[in-house]
Design a protein around this motif. Structure first.
Motif, mmCIF file in Angstrom:
data_model
loop_
_atom_site.group_PDB
_atom_site.id
_atom_site.type_symbol
_atom_site.label_atom_id
_atom_site.label_comp_id
_atom_site.label_asym_id
_atom_site.label_seq_id
_atom_site.Cartn_x
_atom_site.Cartn_y
_atom_site.Cartn_z
ATOM 1 N N LEU A 1 -6.673 7.643 -9.400
ATOM 2 C CA LEU A 1 -6.796 6.817 -10.603
ATOM 3 C C LEU A 1 -7.911 7.278 -11.524
ATOM 4 O O LEU A 1 -7.782 7.201 -12.742
ATOM 5 C CB LEU A 1 -6.998 5.352 -10.231
ATOM 6 C CG LEU A 1 -5.797 4.671 -9.585
ATOM 7 C CD1 LEU A 1 -6.143 3.248 -9.203
ATOM 8 C CD2 LEU A 1 -4.600 4.710 -10.506
ATOM 9 N N THR B 1 6.990 7.274 -2.366
ATOM 10 C CA THR B 1 5.669 6.901 -2.872
ATOM 11 C C THR B 1 4.876 8.169 -3.106
ATOM 12 O O THR B 1 5.119 9.201 -2.494
ATOM 13 C CB THR B 1 4.916 5.993 -1.875
ATOM 14 O OG1 THR B 1 4.795 6.682 -0.634
ATOM 15 C CG2 THR B 1 5.649 4.684 -1.669
ATOM 16 N N TRP C 1 3.474 -1.398 -14.112
ATOM 17 C CA TRP C 1 3.431 -0.133 -13.371
ATOM 18 C C TRP C 1 4.720 0.664 -13.505
ATOM 19 O O TRP C 1 4.690 1.885 -13.592
ATOM 20 C CB TRP C 1 3.120 -0.385 -11.896
ATOM 21 C CG TRP C 1 4.279 -1.002 -11.152
ATOM 22 C CD1 TRP C 1 4.534 -2.332 -11.009
ATOM 23 C CD2 TRP C 1 5.332 -0.312 -10.489
ATOM 24 N NE1 TRP C 1 5.695 -2.522 -10.301
ATOM 25 C CE2 TRP C 1 6.206 -1.277 -9.958
ATOM 26 C CE3 TRP C 1 5.635 1.029 -10.284
ATOM 27 C CZ2 TRP C 1 7.354 -0.959 -9.239
ATOM 28 C CZ3 TRP C 1 6.790 1.348 -9.573
ATOM 29 C CH2 TRP C 1 7.621 0.362 -9.052
ATOM 30 N N ASP C 2 5.860 -0.029 -13.547
ATOM 31 C CA ASP C 2 7.147 0.670 -13.569
ATOM 32 C C ASP C 2 7.572 1.108 -14.970
ATOM 33 O O ASP C 2 8.615 1.718 -15.136
ATOM 34 C CB ASP C 2 8.229 -0.188 -12.932
ATOM 35 C CG ASP C 2 8.445 -1.514 -13.633
ATOM 36 O OD1 ASP C 2 7.540 -1.970 -14.360
ATOM 37 O OD2 ASP C 2 9.522 -2.103 -13.449
ATOM 38 N N VAL D 1 -0.674 -0.647 -7.475
ATOM 39 C CA VAL D 1 -0.911 -0.785 -8.909
ATOM 40 C C VAL D 1 0.109 -1.752 -9.495
ATOM 41 O O VAL D 1 1.312 -1.620 -9.260
ATOM 42 C CB VAL D 1 -0.823 0.585 -9.617
ATOM 43 C CG1 VAL D 1 -0.854 0.414 -11.130
ATOM 44 C CG2 VAL D 1 -1.950 1.495 -9.158
ATOM 45 N N LYS D 2 -0.372 -2.719 -10.241
ATOM 46 C CA LYS D 2 0.490 -3.707 -10.891
ATOM 47 C C LYS D 2 0.672 -3.402 -12.379
ATOM 48 O O LYS D 2 1.751 -3.579 -12.921
ATOM 49 C CB LYS D 2 -0.079 -5.129 -10.720
ATOM 50 C CG LYS D 2 -0.072 -5.590 -9.294
ATOM 51 C CD LYS D 2 1.343 -5.656 -8.782
ATOM 52 C CE LYS D 2 1.412 -6.086 -7.344
ATOM 53 N NZ LYS D 2 2.772 -6.079 -6.835
ATOM 54 N N GLU D 3 -0.421 -2.989 -13.051
ATOM 55 C CA GLU D 3 -0.319 -2.701 -14.474
ATOM 56 C C GLU D 3 -1.484 -1.832 -14.935
ATOM 57 O O GLU D 3 -2.510 -1.734 -14.273
ATOM 58 C CB GLU D 3 -0.253 -3.986 -15.298
ATOM 59 C CG GLU D 3 -1.418 -4.920 -15.090
ATOM 60 C CD GLU D 3 -1.181 -6.300 -15.678
ATOM 61 O OE1 GLU D 3 -0.055 -6.628 -16.065
ATOM 62 O OE2 GLU D 3 -2.158 -7.065 -15.734
ATOM 63 N N TYR D 4 -1.259 -1.226 -16.088
ATOM 64 C CA TYR D 4 -2.257 -0.373 -16.740
ATOM 65 C C TYR D 4 -2.652 -1.032 -18.054
ATOM 66 O O TYR D 4 -1.808 -1.602 -18.740
ATOM 67 C CB TYR D 4 -1.666 1.015 -17.028
ATOM 68 C CG TYR D 4 -1.184 1.729 -15.796
ATOM 69 C CD1 TYR D 4 -2.047 2.533 -15.063
ATOM 70 C CD2 TYR D 4 0.126 1.596 -15.368
ATOM 71 C CE1 TYR D 4 -1.610 3.187 -13.923
ATOM 72 C CE2 TYR D 4 0.572 2.243 -14.224
ATOM 73 C CZ TYR D 4 -0.297 3.037 -13.509
ATOM 74 O OH TYR D 4 0.138 3.677 -12.377
ATOM 75 N N ALA E 1 -4.730 -3.681 -9.827
ATOM 76 C CA ALA E 1 -4.016 -3.486 -8.570
ATOM 77 C C ALA E 1 -4.294 -4.672 -7.662
ATOM 78 O O ALA E 1 -5.245 -5.425 -7.873
ATOM 79 C CB ALA E 1 -4.470 -2.190 -7.904
ATOM 80 N N VAL F 1 -6.988 -0.135 -14.733
ATOM 81 C CA VAL F 1 -5.824 -0.273 -13.866
ATOM 82 C C VAL F 1 -6.009 -1.540 -13.058
ATOM 83 O O VAL F 1 -7.085 -1.759 -12.479
ATOM 84 C CB VAL F 1 -5.679 0.943 -12.916
ATOM 85 C CG1 VAL F 1 -4.489 0.774 -11.995
ATOM 86 C CG2 VAL F 1 -5.568 2.234 -13.715
#
Length: 112
Positions: A8, A3, A81-82, A41-44, A32, A30
């Motif tokens: 942010l 991690t 996020w990935d 964080v889940k998505e941008y 989260a 962002v």
């Protein structure tokens, strides 16, 4: 899994590059969720339409823009996020094709 912490506030406004090095928009928001004591964080949200989301003004902003003659607001994506490479936080880059991203234009429509 390793991690890493990234501030942010330093990501907001950074241009995001696709695999060809073309800018697809800027990080505007962002999303989260809290898991225990951590925020994950889940998505941008990327692009022009994300600005309205950032200001929590999506519905009102769209209505005003439509009153001013805008037919459709383009230029926003939700990036999981990935799918965003933050190895160099000054130059975020997609890990996927832009075609696989969900458009911010796919927001639920009001039914009046």
């Amino acid at each position: 899994m390793t991690t890493r912490e990234i501030h942010l506030e330093l990501l907001l406004g950074k241009p995001v590059l696709d695999s060809a090095g073309k800018v697809i928009g800027r990080i505007e928001e962002v999303r989260a969720e809290q898991q225990g004591k951590e925020w994950i964080v889940k998505e941008y949200l990327i692009g022009y339409a994300a600005v309205l989301e950032r200001l929590s003004a999506w519905t009102i902003g769209l209505k005003i823009l439509h009153l001013l003659g805008a037919q459709k607001i383009y230029g926003g994506y939700t990036v999981p996020w990935d799918k965003l490479d933050l190895t160099d936080p000054d130059k975020p880059r997609l890990h996927c094709s832009i075609d696989t991203l969900k458009s911010l234009n796919e927001q639920p429509q009001d039914t009046e």
